[in-house]
Motif scaffolding. Structure first.
Motif, mmCIF file in Angstrom:
data_model
loop_
_atom_site.group_PDB
_atom_site.id
_atom_site.type_symbol
_atom_site.label_atom_id
_atom_site.label_comp_id
_atom_site.label_asym_id
_atom_site.label_seq_id
_atom_site.Cartn_x
_atom_site.Cartn_y
_atom_site.Cartn_z
ATOM 1 N N ASN A 41 0.922 -1.286 0.067
ATOM 2 C CA ASN A 41 0.031 0.389 -0.210
ATOM 3 C C ASN A 41 0.791 1.297 0.197
ATOM 4 O O ASN A 41 0.633 2.088 -0.160
ATOM 5 N N LEU A 101 -2.301 0.858 -10.407
ATOM 6 C CA LEU A 101 -2.641 1.670 -9.251
ATOM 7 C C LEU A 101 -0.757 2.069 -9.108
ATOM 8 O O LEU A 101 -0.682 3.179 -8.693
ATOM 9 N N TRP A 103 -1.826 4.420 -0.525
ATOM 10 C CA TRP A 103 -3.319 4.609 -0.479
ATOM 11 C C TRP A 103 -3.826 4.058 0.209
ATOM 12 O O TRP A 103 -3.585 3.018 0.636
ATOM 13 N N GLY A 129 -7.580 2.669 -0.065
ATOM 14 C CA GLY A 129 -8.776 2.106 -1.013
ATOM 15 C C GLY A 129 -8.054 1.162 -2.054
ATOM 16 O O GLY A 129 -6.216 0.939 -1.502
ATOM 17 N N SER A 130 -9.075 0.973 -3.134
ATOM 18 C CA SER A 130 -8.449 1.021 -4.094
ATOM 19 C C SER A 130 -8.516 1.284 -5.365
ATOM 20 O O SER A 130 -9.500 2.428 -5.494
ATOM 21 N N GLN A 131 -8.409 1.520 -6.633
ATOM 22 C CA GLN A 131 -8.977 1.651 -8.018
ATOM 23 C C GLN A 131 -10.117 1.023 -8.350
ATOM 24 O O GLN A 131 -10.397 1.192 -9.308
ATOM 25 N N CYS A 137 -10.652 6.268 -3.057
ATOM 26 C CA CYS A 137 -8.631 5.937 -3.399
ATOM 27 C C CYS A 137 -7.947 7.621 -2.857
ATOM 28 O O CYS A 137 -8.880 8.137 -3.738
ATOM 29 N N TYR A 151 -7.757 9.403 -5.699
ATOM 30 C CA TYR A 151 -7.710 8.773 -7.244
ATOM 31 C C TYR A 151 -7.302 9.417 -8.516
ATOM 32 O O TYR A 151 -6.937 9.312 -9.614
#
Length: 447
Positions: A294, A331, A366, A368-370, A376, A398
């Protein structure tokens, strides 16, 4: 020394001892350190019909009795090629150890296998310092290169790793590939000579089969072919399970540097699409620090991908149909771009002996995620600030990072941007694949 090297006689045969002395004399001013026993000490073995000098194969000939010789002109050619190599001692590639990495296929008849040799020697000796002190006066070499003098060992948090300059890694990869091609070509010639040899020459046929006399002084005539998007649109999870894939990859030249033979199949970990076959050096250069954790550090070697070689690397990343259709990057790469490009003006500087120096080392993390763009968030910070005063630089959502990247891509690499967009591919999944976690943080199994 049994004979002298005559400067004017460059097309004759010289003994291995004389060739050793000539190799040292010719490469003394080069950037890559060499050894004084390049042709007479293991892994060089003249009786197999060749020795490796730098990235070239030099054929050996048994002139008279049990004395082996090489052509002086070939030694000079190998030395000239090695002297042309420019080496940056700060541009390092990690060569091991890698836990959980798959064993690479190797030909038992090609003894170089330089990664396995280095790993075996260093594990046995315990450390590079002990390796450097071992057998004083008896240099250890690979293809005539004294790798011990340029090996860098790092120990972070109790984890030991070994590094070599990128130029040397590419050189040794080329040597290993040239050796494999030479052995395969020699085996084919021997088999053909054995079949075609008339009964009136049984002695010559036996000599060709048992390898006592080389059938030709020339090396392999084949070379890695250029990659022309033969694997475009294929999924790595499917292709990697097919038998013979790894051997097929080595038939291509690296799709980025176009010089070294490919050894790995690079793919997008978010969309699973194959990008292209790469050599180990380019594959390591492309890999962010702390892959798919991360957070990542934007190291100097990684920042160069957005400076001097921008067009090549953007085109390579967009070989993934998923990234190309969404006009973005995976990402970790997008995070590195955000820290280095989008937040470059926010990075403070400090006084240095030669002007001002950028503060510390950039790090971007970061949450969260894409897959959930709204939640994110990319956080850009500075590690190792000399004064300890700088920490957080910026927090970039993001979606904002993606939009900034699209504008920058259109200005920096318009041809790459023109090939991207949501209308370029209709059969993409509605949601990208989840990020693949690298559990040990240092293996090459994902490549």
């Amino acid at each position: 020394m049994s004979e002298r090297v005559m400067p004017g006689r460059t097309d004759g045969l010289i003994t291995l001892d004389v060739a050793d002395a000539l190799w040292v004399a010719l490469t003394a001013g080069g950037a890559v350190p060499t050894t004084s026993e390049a042709l007479t000490r293991s892994p060089a073995h003249a009786r197999v019909g060749y020795v490796l000098l730098g990235g070239l194969v030099v054929a050996t000939v048994r002139a008279r009795g049990d004395q082996w010789s090489v052509r002086e002109v070939e030694v000079r050619r190998a030395a000239a090629d090695l002297n042309a190599v420019r080496m940056d001692r700060h541009d390092l590639v990690r060569i091991g150890p890698f836990r959980g990495a798959p064993r690479q296929e190797c030909d038992e008849e090609t003894p170089l296998r330089w990664r396995q040799r280095i790993a075996g020697e260093l594990r046995e000796l315990g450390s590079s310092e002990r390796a450097a002190r071992h057998e004083v006066g008896r240099p250890s070499h690979l293809a005539g290169v004294d790798w011990r003098r340029i090996l860098v060992e790092q120990n972070r948090d109790g984890t030991r790793s070994w590094w070599l300059p990128r130029a040397v890694v590419r050189l040794l990869d080329a040597a290993e590939h040239a050796e494999t091609q030479w052995v395969h070509a020699a085996r084919t010639r021997q088999a053909n000579a054995h079949v075609a040899e008339p009964p009136s020459h049984p002695r010559r046929a036996r000599a060709a089969v048992d390898g006592r006399q080389p059938t030709s002084r020339q090396g392999p005539t084949t070379s890695p072919r250029p990659y022309n998007a033969e694997l475009e649109g294929q999924l790595y999870s499917v292709l990697s399970r097919k038998p013979g894939t790894s051997r097929k990859v080595t038939q291509w030249a690296c799709a980025v540097c176009h010089t070294a033979p490919a050894t790995v199949l690079d793919h997008c970990h978010e969309h699973d699409y194959v990008r292209a076959p790469l050599c180990q050096s380019c594959n390591t250069q492309e890999r962010p620090d702390h892959l798919y954790s991360n957070d990542i550090r934007v190291a100097n070697r990684y920042r160069r991908l957005f400076d001097t070689d921008t067009d090549h690397w953007l085109r390579h990343w967009h070989r993934c149909p998923g990234c190309r259709a969404r006009t973005t990057l995976p990402l970790p790469h997008l995070a590195a771009w955000t820290a280095h490009i989008a937040c470059q003006s926010l990075r403070p500087t400090h006084r240095a002996p030669r002007g001002r120096k950028p503060c510390g080392v950039l790090r971007v993390s970061w949450t969260g995620s894409q897959q959930a763009p709204r939640s994110c968030l990319l956080t850009v910070a500075v590690d190792f600030c000399p004064s300890g005063e700088h920490r957080l630089l910026a927090q970039v959502p993001y979606r904002e990072a993606v939009e900034r990247f699209r504008h920058w891509l259109a200005e920096t690499a318009p041809t790459v941007a023109a090939a991207a967009g949501p209308d370029r591919l209709d059969d993409l999944p509605a949601q990208p694949r989840p990020v693949i976690v690298d559990t040990n943080g240092e293996g090459l199994a994902l490549f």
